[in-house]
Design a protein around this motif. Structure first.
Motif, PDB file in Angstrom:
ATOM      1  N   ASP A  89       0.818  -1.206   0.000  1.00  0.00           N
ATOM      2  CA  ASP A  89       0.000   0.000   0.000  1.00  0.00           C
ATOM      3  C   ASP A  89       0.859   1.267   0.000  1.00  0.00           C
ATOM      4  O   ASP A  89       0.578   2.220  -0.720  1.00  0.00           O
ATOM      5  CB  ASP A  89      -0.927   0.014   1.212  1.00  0.00           C
ATOM      6  N   GLN A  90       1.890   1.288   0.830  1.00  0.00           N
ATOM      7  CA  GLN A  90       2.716   2.488   0.980  1.00  0.00           C
ATOM      8  C   GLN A  90       4.032   2.301   0.223  1.00  0.00           C
ATOM      9  O   GLN A  90       5.047   1.918   0.793  1.00  0.00           O
ATOM     10  CB  GLN A  90       2.950   2.801   2.456  1.00  0.00           C
ATOM     11  N   TRP A  91       3.997   2.587  -1.068  1.00  0.00           N
ATOM     12  CA  TRP A  91       5.150   2.390  -1.949  1.00  0.00           C
ATOM     13  C   TRP A  91       6.069   3.602  -1.905  1.00  0.00           C
ATOM     14  O   TRP A  91       7.265   3.510  -1.696  1.00  0.00           O
ATOM     15  CB  TRP A  91       4.640   2.152  -3.365  1.00  0.00           C
ATOM     16  N   GLU A  92       5.470   4.767  -2.151  1.00  0.00           N
ATOM     17  CA  GLU A  92       6.160   6.050  -2.045  1.00  0.00           C
ATOM     18  C   GLU A  92       5.088   7.124  -2.002  1.00  0.00           C
ATOM     19  O   GLU A  92       3.929   6.874  -2.340  1.00  0.00           O
ATOM     20  CB  GLU A  92       7.112   6.279  -3.220  1.00  0.00           C
ATOM     21  N   LEU A  93       5.481   8.315  -1.593  1.00  0.00           N
ATOM     22  CA  LEU A  93       4.515   9.404  -1.562  1.00  0.00           C
ATOM     23  C   LEU A  93       4.052   9.749  -2.974  1.00  0.00           C
ATOM     24  O   LEU A  93       4.847   9.766  -3.914  1.00  0.00           O
ATOM     25  CB  LEU A  93       5.132  10.637  -0.908  1.00  0.00           C
ATOM     26  N   ALA A  94       2.764   9.999  -3.098  1.00  0.00           N
ATOM     27  CA  ALA A  94       2.203  10.362  -4.395  1.00  0.00           C
ATOM     28  C   ALA A  94       2.723  11.722  -4.842  1.00  0.00           C
ATOM     29  O   ALA A  94       3.034  12.586  -4.025  1.00  0.00           O
ATOM     30  CB  ALA A  94       0.680  10.388  -4.315  1.00  0.00           C
ATOM     31  N   THR A  95       2.798  11.896  -6.159  1.00  0.00           N
ATOM     32  CA  THR A  95       3.233  13.180  -6.697  1.00  0.00           C
ATOM     33  C   THR A  95       2.061  14.132  -6.900  1.00  0.00           C
ATOM     34  O   THR A  95       2.263  15.319  -7.113  1.00  0.00           O
ATOM     35  CB  THR A  95       3.978  12.991  -8.028  1.00  0.00           C
ATOM     36  N   SER A  96       0.835  13.607  -6.841  1.00  0.00           N
ATOM     37  CA  SER A  96      -0.358  14.447  -6.917  1.00  0.00           C
ATOM     38  C   SER A  96      -1.521  13.675  -6.302  1.00  0.00           C
ATOM     39  O   SER A  96      -1.454  12.450  -6.128  1.00  0.00           O
ATOM     40  CB  SER A  96      -0.686  14.820  -8.363  1.00  0.00           C
TER      41      SER A  96
END
Length: 245
Positions: A201-208
């Motif tokens: 679920d938590q791969w990386e922070l979204a860019t938008s």
């Protein structure tokens, strides 16, 4: 060292990179990004290298120090750092970006590094060379095409492991569908068997906000991803024998 970018700046940069689908433009982008890549992806809390190596460790019997490992699309060497910390010392890397390879070389963790545009050029290794092959973070539009996967399989030893990752955020779902069709086709041909398909679920922070996983209540705005782990079959020749087979 130059002062690091702010999180909004990093998000804008990575968001822009996701929109580059032309390979030459993408490689130029990575050449320019290479000196700041590690600190930028750390700001995004990028977890794929550690999670992929953790997954590999569960299936690869020790001892690990002499096991030859290929880090395909190795970038600056984030996967190598995770492997070295777990006792792997025979590390080989390939990448299509000279700038990224310069950063990887500076880590001093690889026994061998080669420039190779995956999906367009054969890997510079003999068939059945590696105990395990990893490709982390490079399977997406404008990066490494799915057509590169049989070549990863070719250089893996019979009984060896192949660990792959991709993002599962909305903009990458079409690529993921093509990728899984490729993986399934190789399994149906008897080239390998799937051991793991692990959603994260938590791969990386979204860019938008548009990239946040649909239906998530995660207030931190992470995108999702997935880790695949396969074991090459002893008779994997039909589709895994040649690039583009």
């Amino acid at each position: 060292m130059a002062e690091g970018r702010s999180l909004p700046e990093v998000r804008a940069l990575v968001g822009a990179s996701h929109g580059i689908t032309d390979l030459a433009h993408k490689l130029h982008f990575y050449d320019q990004w290479a000196p700041n890549y590690d600190q930028d992806v750390a700001a995004l809390q990028y977890r794929a290298p550690r999670l992929a190596v953790d997954c590999l460790m569960q299936a690869l019997p020790g001892p690990h120090h002499a096991a030859p490992i290929l880090d395909a699309a190795c970038g600056t060497g984030l996967v190598a750092a995770e492997l070295q910390a777990r006792g792997f010392h025979q590390l080989h890397g390939v990448d299509g970006s000279p700038g990224m390879l310069d950063q990887a070389r500076a880590r001093g963790l690889y026994q061998c590094l080669n420039l190779c545009i995956l999906g367009q050029e054969p890997l510079p290794s003999a068939e059945g060379t590696f105990d395990a092959v990893l490709m982390v973070g490079a399977l997406s539009d404008g990066q490494v095409p799915c057509s590169a996967i049989p070549e990863l399989l070719r250089v893996t030893k019979p009984g060896g492991l192949v660990c792959l990752t991709t993002r599962t955020n909305p903009s990458n779902l079409r690529y993921k569908e093509v990728l899984e069709a490729t993986l399934d086709r190789l399994e149906q041909a008897g080239a390998w068997e799937r051991l793991v398909a692990r959603p994260v679920d938590q791969w990386e922070l979204a860019t938008s906000e548009l990239e946040v996983r649909p239906g998530t209540s995660d207030s931190d705005g992470f995108i999702s991803g997935i880790i695949y782990l396969y074991r090459k079959q002893a008779a994997a020749q039909a589709e895994g024998g040649r690039p583009g087979a």
